[in-house]
Motif scaffolding. Sequence first.
Motif, PDB file in Angstrom:
ATOM      1  N   ARG A 157       0.829  -1.206   0.000  1.00 58.10           N
ATOM      2  CA  ARG A 157       0.000   0.000   0.000  1.00 58.10           C
ATOM      3  C   ARG A 157       0.858   1.248   0.000  1.00 58.10           C
ATOM      4  NH1 ARG A 157      -3.858  -1.587   4.839  1.00 58.10           N
ATOM      5  NH2 ARG A 157      -1.779  -1.813   5.653  1.00 58.10           N
TER       6      ARG A 157
ATOM      7  N   PHE B  32       0.730   4.118  -2.831  1.00 60.74           N
ATOM      8  CA  PHE B  32       0.474   5.504  -2.439  1.00 60.74           C
ATOM      9  C   PHE B  32       1.552   6.426  -3.003  1.00 60.74           C
ATOM     10  CE2 PHE B  32       0.661   9.133   0.424  1.00 60.74           C
ATOM     11  CZ  PHE B  32      -0.668   9.473   0.541  1.00 60.74           C
TER      12      PHE B  32
ATOM     13  N   GLN C 113      -5.527   7.237   3.474  1.00 59.83           N
ATOM     14  CA  GLN C 113      -5.876   5.848   3.198  1.00 59.83           C
ATOM     15  C   GLN C 113      -6.968   5.313   4.114  1.00 59.83           C
ATOM     16  OE1 GLN C 113      -2.097   3.810   3.463  1.00 59.83           O
ATOM     17  NE2 GLN C 113      -1.900   3.772   1.234  1.00 59.83           N
ATOM     18  N   ARG C 114      -6.957   5.703   5.372  1.00 60.18           N
ATOM     19  CA  ARG C 114      -7.852   5.055   6.330  1.00 60.18           C
ATOM     20  C   ARG C 114      -9.100   5.849   6.679  1.00 60.18           C
ATOM     21  NH1 ARG C 114      -3.473   2.453  10.489  1.00 60.18           N
ATOM     22  NH2 ARG C 114      -2.482   1.112   8.949  1.00 60.18           N
TER      23      ARG C 114
ATOM     24  N   SER D   2     -10.851   7.963   4.580  1.00 60.01           N
ATOM     25  CA  SER D   2     -11.526   8.518   3.407  1.00 60.01           C
ATOM     26  C   SER D   2     -12.980   8.082   3.293  1.00 60.01           C
ATOM     27  CB  SER D   2     -10.762   8.152   2.140  1.00 60.01           C
ATOM     28  OG  SER D   2     -10.638   6.756   2.049  1.00 60.01           O
TER      29      SER D   2
ATOM     30  N   LEU E 271     -14.485   5.306   1.794  1.00 62.80           N
ATOM     31  CA  LEU E 271     -14.835   4.876   0.442  1.00 62.80           C
ATOM     32  C   LEU E 271     -16.030   3.930   0.469  1.00 62.80           C
ATOM     33  CD1 LEU E 271     -11.289   4.088  -0.941  1.00 62.80           C
ATOM     34  CD2 LEU E 271     -12.706   6.039  -1.480  1.00 62.80           C
TER      35      LEU E 271
ATOM     36  N   THR F  79     -13.750  -0.364  -1.659  1.00 61.81           N
ATOM     37  CA  THR F  79     -12.316  -0.344  -1.370  1.00 61.81           C
ATOM     38  C   THR F  79     -11.561  -1.160  -2.412  1.00 61.81           C
ATOM     39  OG1 THR F  79     -12.654  -2.175   0.149  1.00 61.81           O
ATOM     40  CG2 THR F  79     -12.530   0.021   1.114  1.00 61.81           C
TER      41      THR F  79
ATOM     42  N   GLU G  38      -8.656  -0.682  -5.856  1.00 62.93           N
ATOM     43  CA  GLU G  38      -7.495   0.133  -6.196  1.00 62.93           C
ATOM     44  C   GLU G  38      -7.883   1.402  -6.953  1.00 62.93           C
ATOM     45  OE1 GLU G  38      -3.241  -0.362  -8.506  1.00 62.93           O
ATOM     46  OE2 GLU G  38      -4.280  -2.143  -7.771  1.00 62.93           O
TER      47      GLU G  38
ATOM     48  N   HIS H 175     -10.701   3.280  -6.699  1.00 61.82           N
ATOM     49  CA  HIS H 175     -11.249   4.296  -5.812  1.00 61.82           C
ATOM     50  C   HIS H 175     -10.193   4.841  -4.853  1.00 61.82           C
ATOM     51  CE1 HIS H 175     -15.023   2.582  -7.275  1.00 61.82           C
ATOM     52  NE2 HIS H 175     -15.539   3.758  -6.987  1.00 61.82           N
ATOM     53  N   GLN H 176      -9.295   3.997  -4.411  1.00 64.61           N
ATOM     54  CA  GLN H 176      -8.213   4.481  -3.556  1.00 64.61           C
ATOM     55  C   GLN H 176      -7.314   5.447  -4.316  1.00 64.61           C
ATOM     56  OE1 GLN H 176      -6.476   0.786  -2.325  1.00 64.61           O
ATOM     57  NE2 GLN H 176      -7.983   0.460  -0.705  1.00 64.61           N
ATOM     58  N   ARG H 177      -7.062   5.142  -5.574  1.00 63.87           N
ATOM     59  CA  ARG H 177      -6.231   6.044  -6.390  1.00 63.87           C
ATOM     60  C   ARG H 177      -6.944   7.380  -6.616  1.00 63.87           C
ATOM     61  NH1 ARG H 177      -1.817   5.392 -10.025  1.00 63.87           N
ATOM     62  NH2 ARG H 177      -1.849   7.008 -11.608  1.00 63.87           N
TER      63      ARG H 177
ATOM     64  N   VAL I  68      -9.020   8.882  -4.579  1.00 59.56           N
ATOM     65  CA  VAL I  68      -8.948   9.671  -3.346  1.00 59.56           C
ATOM     66  C   VAL I  68      -7.576  10.316  -3.204  1.00 59.56           C
ATOM     67  CG1 VAL I  68      -8.893   9.462  -0.829  1.00 59.56           C
ATOM     68  CG2 VAL I  68     -10.719   8.408  -2.114  1.00 59.56           C
TER      69      VAL I  68
END
Length: 148
Positions: free
Chosen positions: A41, A45, A104-105, A107, A109, A112, A114, A116-118, A120
């Motif tokens: 992760r 990031f 990361q923690r 947000s 979402l 969860t 990759e 949607h994490q990108r 954010v």
Amino acid sequence: MPRSRRTTVQSPTSRGRGRDRHGRGIRSSATGPFLPPLRTRVDMFDMTIASTVDYLRMVWPAELADVGFEVATGPLNVIPGVGVARYAVDAPGRRITFFRLPIQRLSGLHRTDEFHQRMVIESCVFRGVAELLGKDPWDLAPDRFRHF
């Protein structure tokens, strides 16, 4: 025939990394010699921050030429009434610091994965750069979202 009084002194065996266990040979890495190392992760990031910053530096080369971008684990304090900051902008020092753990923690979402994490992470980079330049985040790359 008399026996030799010479005794053999065995050196102590070292336990730990790469030991030969039960004659099976030295241990190898979990991914093997033919696979790339696993992505973490933290690596994802850092790569997302770097690629977004590279894109924004292509679009705004003069404005972002002397700006420094940093990644920290988290902020030192909590802002009363606001919560935990996702990034910090130092306008006089021309520096933006992104806080990895809150992004990361915290947000929230709805999925969860990759993608949607990108999104954010990229949105935090856009908001931080927009705050430094005094612009709206949507004005930083107007041609990028024209097809919507």
